[in-house]
Design a protein around this motif. Sequence first.
Motif, PDB file in Angstrom:
ATOM      1  N   UNK A  39       0.831  -1.208   0.000  1.00  0.00           N
ATOM      2  CA  UNK A  39       0.000   0.000   0.000  1.00  0.00           C
ATOM      3  C   UNK A  39       0.868   1.261   0.000  1.00  0.00           C
ATOM      4  N   UNK A  46      -3.970   5.077   3.300  1.00  0.00           N
ATOM      5  CA  UNK A  46      -2.903   4.366   4.006  1.00  0.00           C
ATOM      6  C   UNK A  46      -1.957   5.298   4.756  1.00  0.00           C
ATOM      7  N   UNK A  51       5.237   2.341  11.510  1.00  0.00           N
ATOM      8  CA  UNK A  51       6.483   2.157  10.758  1.00  0.00           C
ATOM      9  C   UNK A  51       6.680   0.724  10.267  1.00  0.00           C
ATOM     10  N   UNK A  52       7.194   0.616   9.060  1.00  0.00           N
ATOM     11  CA  UNK A  52       7.566  -0.673   8.464  1.00  0.00           C
ATOM     12  C   UNK A  52       6.417  -1.674   8.407  1.00  0.00           C
ATOM     13  N   UNK A  53       5.201  -1.151   8.212  1.00  0.00           N
ATOM     14  CA  UNK A  53       4.062  -2.058   8.023  1.00  0.00           C
ATOM     15  C   UNK A  53       3.576  -2.023   6.582  1.00  0.00           C
ATOM     16  N   UNK A  55       5.532  -2.543   3.795  1.00  0.00           N
ATOM     17  CA  UNK A  55       6.720  -2.922   3.028  1.00  0.00           C
ATOM     18  C   UNK A  55       6.623  -4.343   2.479  1.00  0.00           C
ATOM     19  N   UNK A  56       6.944  -4.468   1.198  1.00  0.00           N
ATOM     20  CA  UNK A  56       7.118  -5.765   0.549  1.00  0.00           C
ATOM     21  C   UNK A  56       8.635  -5.990   0.452  1.00  0.00           C
ATOM     22  N   UNK A  60      12.265  -3.180   1.018  1.00  0.00           N
ATOM     23  CA  UNK A  60      13.368  -3.313   1.978  1.00  0.00           C
ATOM     24  C   UNK A  60      14.660  -3.676   1.257  1.00  0.00           C
ATOM     25  N   UNK A 105      16.815   1.759   0.449  1.00  0.00           N
ATOM     26  CA  UNK A 105      16.947   0.353   0.831  1.00  0.00           C
ATOM     27  C   UNK A 105      17.933  -0.418  -0.047  1.00  0.00           C
ATOM     28  N   UNK A 149      14.066   8.852   7.802  1.00  0.00           N
ATOM     29  CA  UNK A 149      15.008   8.754   8.912  1.00  0.00           C
ATOM     30  C   UNK A 149      14.541   9.638  10.059  1.00  0.00           C
ATOM     31  N   UNK A 151      16.166  11.176  13.516  1.00  0.00           N
ATOM     32  CA  UNK A 151      17.440  11.285  14.229  1.00  0.00           C
ATOM     33  C   UNK A 151      17.176  11.414  15.721  1.00  0.00           C
ATOM     34  N   UNK A 165      20.074   6.887  14.446  1.00  0.00           N
ATOM     35  CA  UNK A 165      18.911   7.205  13.628  1.00  0.00           C
ATOM     36  C   UNK A 165      18.048   5.967  13.463  1.00  0.00           C
ATOM     37  N   UNK A 166      16.740   6.222  13.277  1.00  0.00           N
ATOM     38  CA  UNK A 166      15.780   5.139  13.090  1.00  0.00           C
ATOM     39  C   UNK A 166      15.273   5.202  11.657  1.00  0.00           C
ATOM     40  N   UNK A 167      15.098   4.034  11.041  1.00  0.00           N
ATOM     41  CA  UNK A 167      14.669   4.028   9.649  1.00  0.00           C
ATOM     42  C   UNK A 167      13.333   3.309   9.498  1.00  0.00           C
ATOM     43  N   UNK A 169      10.778   2.276   6.395  1.00  0.00           N
ATOM     44  CA  UNK A 169      10.766   2.164   4.935  1.00  0.00           C
ATOM     45  C   UNK A 169       9.361   2.215   4.340  1.00  0.00           C
TER      46      UNK A 169
END
Lengths: 514, 99, 511
Positions: A39, A46, A51-53, A55-56, A60, A105, A149, A151, A165-167, A169
């Motif tokens: 999505x 959407x 976060x990171x929900x 992603x196919x 990544x 990625x 990102x 920080x 830092x947190x990523x 995607x």
Amino acid sequence: MARAELMDFDEALELFEPVIGLEVHVELNTRTKMFSAAPNPANSEFHGAEPNTLVAPVDLGLPGSLPVVNGEAVRNSISLGLALGCGIAESCRFARKNYFYPDLAKNYQISQYDEPIAFEGSVEVELENGRVFQVPIERAHMEEDAGKLTHVGGSTGRIHGAEYSLVDYNRAGVPLVEIVTRPIFGGEADAPALARAYVSTIRDIVISLGISEARMERGNLRCDANVSLRPRAAAGEPAEPLGTRTETKNVNSFRSIERAVRHEIQRQAAILAKGGTITQETRHWHEDTGTTSPGRPKSDADDYRYFPEPDLLPVVPSRELVEELRAALPEPPAARRRRLKTEWGFTDLEFLDVLNGGLLVEVAETVAAGASPAAARKWWTGELTRLANARDTDAASLVTPAEVAELAALVEAGTLTDRLARQVLEGVAAGEGSPKQVVDARRLAVVSDDGALVAAIDEALASQPDVLAKIRDGKVQAAGAVIGAVMKAMQGKADAARVRELVLERAAGADAGA
Amino acid sequence: MSEINAEQVAHLANLARIALTEEEIEHLTAELRQIMQAVEKVSEVATPDVPPTSHPIPMQNVFRDDVVGDVLTVEQALSGAPESDGSRFVVSAILGEEQ
Amino acid sequence: MSEHLVRLTAAELGERLASGDVSSVEATRAHLDRIAAVDGAVHAFLHVDGERALETAAAVDRRRTAGESLGPLAGVPIAIKDVLVTEGMPSTAGSRILEGWVPPYDATPVRKVREAGMIPLGKTNMDEFAMGSSTEHSAYGPTYNPWDLERIPGGSGGGSAASVAAFEAPLALGSDTGGSIRQPAHVTGTVGVKPTYGAVSRYGSIALASSLDQVGPVTRTVLDAALLQDVIAGHDPLDSTSIPEAWPSMAEAVRRADVAGLRIGVVKQLDSDGFQAGVRSRFHEALELLERNGAEIVEVSAPHFEYSIAAYYLILPAEASSNLAKFDSVRFGLRVTPEGGGTVEQVMGATREAGFGPEVKRRIILGTYALSAGYYDAYYGSAQKVRTLVQRDFDAAFAKVDVLATPTAPTTAFKLGEKLDDPLAMYLNDVATIPANLAGVPGISVPVGLAPEDGLPVGIQFLAPAREDARLYNVGAALERLLVEQWGGPLLDRAPDLSSHEMAAAEEGVV
């Protein structure tokens, strides 16, 4: 960081000619991403996912994963290209742009390089002062967005000083169209306003096409502004060569586009006037201070090693498809503006007020939602613009057109006075709910119960016998003092006209009763 | 064509984000010289009239319908991560971007 | 019983399973036993999942008992090259940088073999990221050729070829970017097929060079390869370069194999002194045998094939340098932090320095160079033009003949370490196999005997036009039938008994 020295804007214009170039990234609102069936968070349905929900494997960059092009995103890109007056490539390809960054990625971005889907167009842009520019478009190409990102550990949440830092995607792979102008000459003192009006026009176009949510505060529309100055040639002399340009990134509201271009003109002028040189670099715009700061200098480290994306095949739009999409194009913004101005019955000044606020779409949608054109204009260019400026944001990010229409209807029905309506707007902008919900929660409705008003009026008349006497003497304007006192007692929640009527009635009554 | 030198190899290693040792750079410089000499042979026949081929089997317009498909769960997405906070990937500080 | 089961071909085993004569659990256990007995010496596997294999086998047995109609390879064990991602099984591509990585999804060919009821035994060794021709570039140690444990099993898919040659698996999946299926087949006396580019999905195959990679079968017989290609081929919407048209049955082509009237072109440029004498003599004997059985042998010229290696060693590193950028310590795989910490850039640099072997670094740097500003046209651009010229050579040849024939590789298996320090010499191994990858055409390697001078296997390569994979199965099966008849049994019957080698190897400390 030392604050950059700035030259007075008018003085800068006397010495130098500003040349600007704009790159606008539009996030398409297709249901899925550019290269995966995950999505698309740039579609409202959407937006705001955890976060990171979204992603196919390909989002990544998982080993073995492969991209597949979203056909709808290609069609949308062609429509956008056509709306920009561009030619559509008979055949074009995707290319890999290689650079390492943790939000990317695969450590390459799938983009287009020497074969964009759309090229060579022109967009008509109208300024506040009525000047009309044809902004030349070099190209529009398809690509994918990067992740986000965050920080952590720095004092300001910016990169500098962060500990880690947190990523996320989710945004990786969101379909983008990047629209690149050719250098725009002749803007002169209007260059900052032109930049703003151009982006506003692009926004109108993508909204009318329905291909993007176009909410700048969400990053659906992002602008990078290239600015360079060239010294004025002496009369009769050939034009000076173009100056070194800087690219200001992260300019995410109409207001800041104008401010950033203006700031960069003043900053560069100050350096050049002192005999300094401009470094070709990326600069970051800081909304809070209204300044730019240097980022990475452009260097041979920017060797992106483009090559044709081997995982994807050429895109060869059929002429039938292109003509079908051309036939389905909405009215061009310039024509649409002329039509709306007539339909709405605005004066030149009123209409420009709307245009320059980047509020055409908002006003149109508010009218479509049932408000009168005058009311829609009044709220968007007035109170909402004031609120937005105070918050360094765009009015469209505060309320929806439907909410403004709802508010206008409440005023129309006499439930709210303008003053109350302003308070309601503030509540809506603060996220307290719809106008009706704010009215209820804050108890802001006009008091229409004559009994309550009469009680307040009688009290006011009784406490101001001299005023009562004047009214009885026929000096009707004296009623103002009583009306003021009553409005105050009612905390503004009364219709002043009705209060006046009642004051005169009660004053006469008091006389009869005396 | 050009003779590749150690400075170039160090630059390439930086572009490719591989922290090569001095020794590796030296070794690779010599090897790359040899290999490049061999592969430069392509220029003998790659004349301007020959079109390039990037896909061995010519196809075009391969598109996907805009229909939402499967996504990974957060657990799956993060399962291979060297470090995560349970919802996002953790990387060390990024410097060199802002000064 | 157990020893006998592992010597069956996949087709034979499939028939025994179908008849209820043997259960999949028995067949799987037999292969696991064989792996336990000989893989210490061969080192074909990086990972064996016996428990899950037996569970899967039991499930297939239950389906069969329940009367479900199953495919010809249902219940047959299979080995999987570690380049293919497997859900629940580590997938490393032979690299330290992916050590222990367990993917959350299956590669399409893996999904298809599972759906066909086949039993994945484990993952096979390979040169790191498929870069090599000897499997010596694996981060986990080399694989040894079952014919001579001091020699290489070919590469990059040495593990898959050796597992099949050593009877550890009846068949295996491989991948071929420049010969990684066919050259190991040549040096191990097995059959390997690189299908037409796009015939088998690349989804889930850890990319080396996207425009060259192709997944294919590694087997002991041509029929087994055909049965496996029938399982794994077909359109996959997850791979844009996957060919949408349906494929004819390759197994059918094998069963009808007949070379009468078949025109076979011998590529003049690949029949030269550069090839070992025994390789050439076996190659020509095979052609004579085919001629005696009705084929027409024609000499053809492919003048641009000599530029193939040069083009290949520009295109491959260029694409690989980009494909391998994703290994950066953020989302999966190894992370190495420099002493005292570091920025993310430094962590990436340290990780890639520690996680990649020398051959991978060499090719990444080479590819980065070939793509960099100012060099693109001269290197990558020119290589893509050579690709066009090689395709034209194929087109001209296939206008005259039905298939082409070449020796699969210039020499028989060389000794471990022999070419490790000479990358260019190593690259020359692929001289005959690379043109097919550049042009996307299919190729097969079939054993044609042992070289008289060293007693090591030799293969012949056939090449067909794109999408005409069936022609390879036709000619390959016909030749195989004639040779086996002549030999009185399969070539692999002559391979040494590994159980004694295992002892010897163990004593020498090789294991």
